[in-house]
Design a protein around this motif. Structure first.
Motif, short mmCIF file in Angstrom:
data_model
loop_
_atom_site.label_atom_id
_atom_site.label_comp_id
_atom_site.label_asym_id
_atom_site.label_seq_id
_atom_site.Cartn_x
_atom_site.Cartn_y
_atom_site.Cartn_z
N ALA A 1 -3.84 -5.00 32.36
CA ALA A 1 -4.55 -6.15 31.79
C ALA A 1 -4.39 -6.13 30.27
CB ALA A 1 -6.02 -6.08 32.16
N PRO A 2 -3.59 -7.06 29.73
CA PRO A 2 -3.40 -7.08 28.27
C PRO A 2 -4.68 -7.55 27.55
CG PRO A 2 -2.37 -9.00 29.25
CD PRO A 2 -2.86 -8.16 30.39
N THR A 3 -4.89 -6.99 26.38
CA THR A 3 -6.00 -7.46 25.56
C THR A 3 -5.61 -8.79 24.92
OG1 THR A 3 -6.50 -5.17 25.05
CG2 THR A 3 -7.51 -6.82 23.64
N VAL A 4 -6.45 -9.80 25.12
CA VAL A 4 -6.14 -11.13 24.55
C VAL A 4 -7.26 -11.51 23.59
CG1 VAL A 4 -5.65 -13.54 25.04
CG2 VAL A 4 -4.97 -11.78 26.68
N ILE A 5 -6.92 -11.66 22.34
CA ILE A 5 -7.93 -12.00 21.32
C ILE A 5 -7.43 -13.18 20.51
CG2 ILE A 5 -9.22 -11.16 19.33
CD1 ILE A 5 -8.75 -8.32 20.34
N ASP A 6 -8.25 -14.21 20.38
CA ASP A 6 -7.88 -15.33 19.53
C ASP A 6 -8.15 -14.94 18.08
OD1 ASP A 6 -7.11 -17.75 18.56
OD2 ASP A 6 -9.06 -18.70 18.91
N LEU A 7 -7.18 -15.18 17.23
CA LEU A 7 -7.35 -14.83 15.82
C LEU A 7 -7.33 -16.09 14.95
CD1 LEU A 7 -5.01 -11.69 15.72
CD2 LEU A 7 -7.49 -11.71 15.91
N ALA A 8 -7.77 -17.23 15.53
CA ALA A 8 -7.78 -18.49 14.77
C ALA A 8 -8.58 -18.38 13.47
CB ALA A 8 -8.31 -19.63 15.64
N PRO A 9 -9.75 -17.73 13.50
CA PRO A 9 -10.50 -17.62 12.24
C PRO A 9 -9.72 -16.91 11.15
CG PRO A 9 -11.86 -16.94 14.11
CD PRO A 9 -10.46 -17.11 14.63
N GLN A 10 -8.80 -16.03 11.54
CA GLN A 10 -8.00 -15.29 10.55
C GLN A 10 -6.67 -15.99 10.27
OE1 GLN A 10 -9.41 -13.97 13.27
NE2 GLN A 10 -10.51 -12.09 12.76
N GLY A 11 -6.47 -17.18 10.89
CA GLY A 11 -5.26 -17.95 10.60
C GLY A 11 -4.12 -17.75 11.57
N PHE A 12 -4.38 -17.00 12.66
CA PHE A 12 -3.35 -16.82 13.69
C PHE A 12 -3.89 -17.39 14.99
CE2 PHE A 12 -2.70 -13.50 10.52
CZ PHE A 12 -1.33 -13.59 10.27
N VAL A 13 -3.45 -18.62 15.32
CA VAL A 13 -4.04 -19.34 16.44
C VAL A 13 -3.37 -18.94 17.75
CG1 VAL A 13 -4.54 -21.64 17.36
CG2 VAL A 13 -4.42 -21.27 14.88
N LEU A 14 -4.19 -18.54 18.72
CA LEU A 14 -3.67 -18.22 20.06
C LEU A 14 -3.22 -19.52 20.72
CD1 LEU A 14 -3.36 -16.13 22.42
CD2 LEU A 14 -5.66 -16.81 23.11
N GLU A 15 -2.00 -19.56 21.27
CA GLU A 15 -1.52 -20.78 21.93
C GLU A 15 -1.35 -20.62 23.42
OE1 GLU A 15 1.85 -22.61 20.01
OE2 GLU A 15 0.34 -23.60 18.76
N GLY A 16 -1.24 -19.39 23.91
CA GLY A 16 -1.08 -19.21 25.35
C GLY A 16 -0.41 -17.90 25.68
N GLY A 17 0.03 -17.82 26.95
CA GLY A 17 0.66 -16.59 27.42
C GLY A 17 1.85 -16.89 28.31
N ARG A 18 2.63 -15.86 28.55
CA ARG A 18 3.85 -16.04 29.34
C ARG A 18 4.21 -14.67 29.91
NH1 ARG A 18 6.97 -16.67 25.30
NH2 ARG A 18 8.27 -14.84 25.57
N LEU A 19 4.87 -14.68 31.08
CA LEU A 19 5.42 -13.42 31.58
C LEU A 19 6.80 -13.26 30.98
CD1 LEU A 19 4.81 -13.11 35.42
CD2 LEU A 19 3.72 -11.84 33.58
#
Ligand SMILES: [Zn+2]
Length: 265
Positions: free
Chosen positions: A169-187
């Protein structure tokens, strides 16, 4: 897929030549079939042995000619020609009488040893190899317009999407507040493993973050560059993290720093 079909796929699986779907099918079969596991272990051991115990280098075409040019055409059969090396001090421990054959053999051996060492030192390291592979995957994900399998800025949507698709299970963290916006995932598939690819965006620049389990201890971060792309990789909490982007290297290091802090909370 049948047991016999899996057996047929095993050699390609060992050589990491299968696509993601087939790889995952073989993997889940291996989890439940001791016979295939045994066969897989034997084939991997053999493959590893071939890869690590033998090294083949093709000699340049003119090497043989150059060595031959330095060896005298004829050698007397009964009495080898001798050369005197009177200028070498006796303390060097050199025999003052060496045959041309001995000198020639020694020089040829030395030449081959130096040449092989040069080749060996130029061999790419594992990190170099993964860097090139990670960059290729990054470029392909952009070209094929297949950046995400699950498109979402919500970490609570992206993380569960990997359930059942990977054996971790990968750790998934949105970092939008720090300027790195999570957009999604892929295999994706990297270094012989199915991996989680998380996509972040820094302004216009996409970042692929590849995650897969590690056996070793924590390491890095380490920055590499190739073909105009930057790669920052580190190992933490028994996971490998490889971030790839065309964003500035300092930005990618900042991204890794924020992420490493966030995953350690
Ligand atoms: Zn089986």
């Amino acid at each position: 897929m049948e047991h016999s079909e899996i057996m047929e796929l095993l050699p390609a699986y060992v050589d990491q030549e299968l696509g993601i779907a087939e790889t995952l099918t073989v993997q889940s079969h291996l989890d439940s079939c001791p016979e295939c596991r045994r066969e897989y272990a034997e084939q991997s051991a053999l493959s590893k042995c071939v890869r690590t115990e033998t090294a083949y280098f093709k000699a340049p075409p003119d090497l043989a000619a150059r060595i031959a040019a330095h060896i005298p055409d004829t050698l007397p059969q009964d009495k080898p020609r001798r050369i005197s090396l009177p200028s070498f001090p006796a303390s060097w421990g050199l025999s003052s009488n060496l045959s041309w054959l001995q000198v020639g053999t020694a020089m040829a051996t030395l030449l081959v040893a130096v040449w092989s060492a040069g080749l060996y030192l130029n061999l790419p390291t594992a990190d170099d190899r993964i860097t090139e592979e990670a960059i290729s995957n990054h470029v392909r994900s952009l070209q094929a317009d297949h950046l995400t399998d699950v498109a979402s800025t919500d970490q609570h949507t992206v993380k569960p999407w990997f359930n059942g698709k990977l054996n971790f299970a990968p750790t998934v963290i949105d970092l939008a507040p720090q300027g790195f916006v999570l957009e999604g995932g892929r295999l994706d598939y990297l270094d012989g493993h199915p991996v989680a690819a998380l996509i972040y965006r820094r302004q216009k620049h996409p970042i692929n973050l590849y995650i897969w389990p590690a056996n070793g201890k924590d390491a890095g971060p380490k920055a590499e560059s190739s073909r105009g792309y930057h790669v920052v990789h580190w190992t933490a909490d028994e996971m490998h993290y490889w971030a790839v982007s065309d964003v500035e290297e300092s930005e990618l290091l900042k991204f890794s720093g924020i992420l490493r802090l966030a995953t350690h909370q």
